[in-house]
Write a protein that holds these residues in place. Structure first.
Motif, short mmCIF file in Angstrom:
data_model
loop_
_atom_site.label_atom_id
_atom_site.label_comp_id
_atom_site.label_asym_id
_atom_site.label_seq_id
_atom_site.Cartn_x
_atom_site.Cartn_y
_atom_site.Cartn_z
N PHE A 22 0.86 -1.18 0.00
CA PHE A 22 0.00 0.00 0.00
C PHE A 22 0.89 1.23 0.00
CE2 PHE A 22 -2.78 2.88 2.78
CZ PHE A 22 -3.49 3.36 1.69
N ARG A 23 0.97 1.92 -1.14
CA ARG A 23 2.01 2.96 -1.23
C ARG A 23 1.68 4.08 -2.22
NH1 ARG A 23 4.65 -1.79 -3.14
NH2 ARG A 23 5.19 -1.84 -5.36
N ASP A 24 2.61 5.06 -2.23
CA ASP A 24 2.69 6.14 -3.21
C ASP A 24 1.49 7.09 -3.16
OD1 ASP A 24 4.89 4.66 -3.88
OD2 ASP A 24 4.05 3.86 -5.73
N PRO A 25 1.21 7.72 -2.01
CA PRO A 25 0.04 8.59 -1.90
C PRO A 25 0.21 9.91 -2.67
CG PRO A 25 1.38 8.76 0.07
CD PRO A 25 1.99 7.67 -0.76
N LYS A 26 -0.78 10.25 -3.47
CA LYS A 26 -0.88 11.58 -4.08
C LYS A 26 -2.09 12.27 -3.46
CE LYS A 26 0.06 15.09 -6.66
NZ LYS A 26 0.19 15.14 -8.10
N VAL A 27 -1.87 13.41 -2.81
CA VAL A 27 -2.92 14.12 -2.09
C VAL A 27 -3.19 15.45 -2.77
CG1 VAL A 27 -3.54 15.19 0.12
CG2 VAL A 27 -2.39 12.97 0.10
N PHE A 28 -4.47 15.81 -2.87
CA PHE A 28 -4.85 17.10 -3.43
C PHE A 28 -6.11 17.59 -2.75
CE2 PHE A 28 -6.94 13.92 -6.04
CZ PHE A 28 -8.23 14.43 -6.21
N ARG A 29 -6.40 18.88 -2.90
CA ARG A 29 -7.59 19.50 -2.31
C ARG A 29 -8.71 19.43 -3.33
NH1 ARG A 29 -9.16 20.47 2.87
NH2 ARG A 29 -10.56 22.28 3.02
N TYR A 30 -9.81 18.79 -2.96
CA TYR A 30 -10.97 18.68 -3.84
C TYR A 30 -12.05 19.65 -3.38
CZ TYR A 30 -15.02 16.87 -6.32
OH TYR A 30 -16.13 16.76 -7.13
N ALA A 31 -12.58 20.45 -4.31
CA ALA A 31 -13.64 21.41 -3.99
C ALA A 31 -14.90 20.97 -4.70
CB ALA A 31 -13.23 22.81 -4.41
N GLY A 32 -15.86 20.44 -3.95
CA GLY A 32 -17.14 20.04 -4.52
C GLY A 32 -18.14 21.17 -4.47
N ALA A 33 -19.37 20.88 -4.83
CA ALA A 33 -20.41 21.92 -4.85
C ALA A 33 -20.71 22.44 -3.46
CB ALA A 33 -21.68 21.36 -5.49
N ASP A 34 -20.62 21.55 -2.46
CA ASP A 34 -21.01 21.95 -1.10
C ASP A 34 -19.91 21.77 -0.07
OD1 ASP A 34 -23.73 22.42 -1.96
OD2 ASP A 34 -23.98 20.23 -1.97
N ASP A 35 -18.77 21.24 -0.48
CA ASP A 35 -17.77 20.88 0.51
C ASP A 35 -16.39 20.90 -0.13
OD1 ASP A 35 -16.73 20.11 2.90
OD2 ASP A 35 -17.49 18.05 2.85
N ALA A 36 -15.37 21.04 0.70
CA ALA A 36 -13.99 20.95 0.24
C ALA A 36 -13.23 20.08 1.23
CB ALA A 36 -13.34 22.32 0.14
N TYR A 37 -12.38 19.20 0.71
CA TYR A 37 -11.65 18.27 1.57
C TYR A 37 -10.44 17.74 0.82
CZ TYR A 37 -14.87 15.25 -1.10
OH TYR A 37 -15.60 14.66 -2.09
N TRP A 38 -9.61 17.02 1.56
CA TRP A 38 -8.42 16.41 0.97
C TRP A 38 -8.77 15.03 0.42
CZ3 TRP A 38 -4.67 19.79 0.51
CH2 TRP A 38 -4.53 20.81 1.45
N VAL A 39 -8.19 14.70 -0.73
CA VAL A 39 -8.34 13.37 -1.31
C VAL A 39 -6.95 12.76 -1.46
CG1 VAL A 39 -8.96 12.07 -3.40
CG2 VAL A 39 -10.49 13.86 -2.52
N MET A 40 -6.82 11.52 -1.02
CA MET A 40 -5.60 10.76 -1.22
C MET A 40 -5.85 9.68 -2.27
SD MET A 40 -3.47 8.16 1.32
CE MET A 40 -3.13 9.40 2.58
N VAL A 41 -4.94 9.60 -3.23
CA VAL A 41 -4.95 8.55 -4.25
C VAL A 41 -3.71 7.70 -4.01
CG1 VAL A 41 -5.09 8.07 -6.73
CG2 VAL A 41 -5.94 10.25 -5.83
N ALA A 42 -3.88 6.43 -3.72
CA ALA A 42 -2.76 5.53 -3.45
C ALA A 42 -3.03 4.20 -4.15
CB ALA A 42 -2.57 5.33 -1.94
N VAL A 43 -2.09 3.26 -4.05
CA VAL A 43 -2.27 1.98 -4.73
C VAL A 43 -2.08 0.81 -3.77
CG1 VAL A 43 -1.58 2.75 -7.04
CG2 VAL A 43 0.17 1.91 -5.45
N GLU A 44 -2.84 -0.25 -4.02
CA GLU A 44 -2.48 -1.59 -3.58
C GLU A 44 -1.76 -2.20 -4.78
OE1 GLU A 44 -2.32 -3.46 -1.08
OE2 GLU A 44 -3.53 -2.51 0.48
N ALA A 45 -0.44 -2.12 -4.74
CA ALA A 45 0.37 -2.33 -5.93
C ALA A 45 0.17 -3.71 -6.54
CB ALA A 45 1.85 -2.10 -5.60
N ALA A 46 0.25 -4.76 -5.73
CA ALA A 46 0.17 -6.12 -6.26
C ALA A 46 -1.23 -6.48 -6.73
CB ALA A 46 0.64 -7.12 -5.20
#
Length: 494
Positions: A148-172
């Motif tokens: 479980f590795r390589d997190p890419k995090v960014f700020r997501y702004a939706g219509a009603d909310d804003a929060y952090w999103v992490m994109v990572a992988v289960e590599a195998a």
């Protein structure tokens, strides 16, 4: 015509591609544009030129061409190696790890622990990214997984909310996982994507970002999301490579515009998938945080896991590609990723080459070669000499570009890794840019639709021999103004 330089290619440091002063380097990490500087962090071994003791090295640039190296940012210790990840500017101090007056930069990285498990952890900088402290509450996300590795995090702004999103992988498992957080400290699972597309190896280094989409008519057609996933093995040119998928992200799940079934690594269908680069030496590419949506910029590791540990450079091993601006364009009814290299200067003056004629010259150590090949014409560019060379062939009539480095490699490679051929879209003129530097060639064609990156063993300042059939125009421009540009030789310190 200048005389070719007599220099051992293994000792010739790239002039416009970043390399560390010494030791091993691989994946780019924590890319961010902050306070007027591009920060490049990267997987680094502070103790030698072999892979191991993974830490985060650090370099900065004002223009993405000239780099200054700094002391190691995040160092391995007795508990963990510091694997790949990303960085955000927590401007609202949502994490509480800084203050309203001095919001923190937060690095999100993979802790590769001594027990063999991988989890996501944080480090904090309060001085603009030069000194770092690991978060006392690490890890912040632990699945009890070894892959479980390589997190890419960014700020997501939706219509009603804003929060952090992490994109990572289960590599195998060849899965991309999406998580949500309000404070970068506590994470909640959202959804996952995959397996799909190329699955001949483990998945690594995901990235997810929006891009404006230009329709086939040339007008704006909204915004699409691009998901990058690197894999090894199973790349289109053999070994490691980075695929991409265009789709929609609603803050919870990613849905591709075109669903690709799982494709075996040896299947011919690999050519039908979408790849960031069709060459053998562009891997783990990710994009900078902190830039406007329309300036999305990528840098990748310029190597291939098939032979990266044997590349004969010293005292460093590893280089980055040139930075590339990304965009989406409609090609045959669907959104395709296009890239433009950031080179620090425009093309040289284009001059016509007589039909059936040729041009001979000696290039500077770092050069930009621009070609315009009319629809019925063909151009062949040989870089080097008859014995050791890279040959780039562009056909306007048959609409293809071909890069052959088989006579300029540092050890045996497969034909797939030695020769790449890519179809070009229809056009009255085919425009191609070739970036030549000590140890590498990068080719961009099809108005950015095609990129081919390849390491080479060409000598510094190689010869250039062009033959033309039909109407061909050529321009050559020198890149870089000193041996310090892109070489990581700008000294240390903040």
């Amino acid at each position: 015509m200048r005389a070719a330089a007599e220099v051992d290619p293994a000792a010739a440091r790239p002039r416009i591609h970043f390399t560390p002063q010494a030791n091993w380097m691989n994946d780019p990490n924590g890319l961010i544009f902050h306070d007027g500087l591009y920060h490049l962090y990267f997987q680094y071994n502070p103790l030698g030129a072999d892979h191991g003791n993974m830490s985060w090295g650090h370099a900065t640039s004002a223009d993405l061409v000239s780099w200054r190296e700094h002391p190691v940012a995040l160092l391995f210790d007795e508990h963990e190696q510091v694997f790949s990840g990303s960085m955000v500017s927590d401007a609202g101090n949502t994490s509480g790890l800084g203050t309203a007056e001095h919001p923190p930069l937060v690095a999100v990285y993979t802790s590769a622990r001594r027990d063999g498990l991988q989890a996501q952890s944080l480090a904090v900088s309060l001085d603009g990214g030069y000194t770092w402290e690991k978060y006392a509450g690490n890890p912040v996300l632990d699945r009890g997984s070894a892959d479980f590795r390589d997190p890419k995090v960014f700020r997501y702004a939706g219509a009603d909310d804003a929060y952090w999103v992490m994109v990572a992988v289960e590599a195998a498992e060849r899965r991309v996982l999406f998580y949500r957080s309000d404070d970068l400290l506590s994470w909640t699972y959202l959804s996952d994507y995959g397996p799909a597309g190329a699955v001949g190896g483990v998945w690594e280094c995901p990235d997810l970002f929006p891009l404006p989409y230009v329709s086939g008519a040339g007008s704006a057609a909204g915004v699409r999301w691009v998901l990058l996933v690197s894999l090894y093995p199973g790349g289109v040119a053999g070994g490691s490579a980075t695929q991409y998928v265009v789709g929609e992200f609603d803050g919870i799940r990613f849905v591709p515009d075109v669903a690709h079934p799982c494709v075996d690594a040896d299947a011919a269908e690999l050519d039908g998938l979408d790849w960031v680069d069709l060459g053998p030496d562009c891997y783990a590419g990710v994009t900078f945080a902190g830039l406007p949506t329309g300036q999305r910029t990528l840098i990748a590791w310029m190597s291939n896991w098939d032979y990266a540990k044997r590349v004969p450079t010293s005292p460093w091993r590893g280089a980055m590609t040139m930075a590339r601006r990304l965009a989406l364009r409609c090609v045959e009814g669907r959104a395709r990723l296009v890239s433009t290299p950031v080179l620090g200067r425009e093309a040289g003056v284009l001059e016509g080459v007589p039909a059936g004629g040729s041009v001979d010259d000696v290039l500077p150590e770092a050069a930009r070669i621009d070609l315009e090949v009319d629809g019925a014409a063909m151009a062949e560019v040989r870089l080097g000499d008859a014995e050791r060379c890279v040959v780039v062939t562009v056909s306007g009539a048959e609409r293809f570009v071909r890069v052959d480095r088989r006579r300029a490699v540092f050890e045996d490679v497969s034909d797939a890794q030695g020769v790449q051929r890519a179809a070009l879209p229809a056009g009255a003129v085919q425009r191609v840019t070739i970036v030549v530097d000590n140890g590498s060639v990068e080719v961009f064609a099809g108005e950015g639709l095609v990129a081919v990156t390849a390491l080479t063993s060409l000598p510094p300042a190689p010869g250039l021999h062009l033959t033309a059939t039909g109407a061909v125009r050529l321009g050559v421009a020198e890149l870089g103004d000193s041996g310090l540009r892109g070489a990581g030789l700008g000294g240390s310190g903040s």
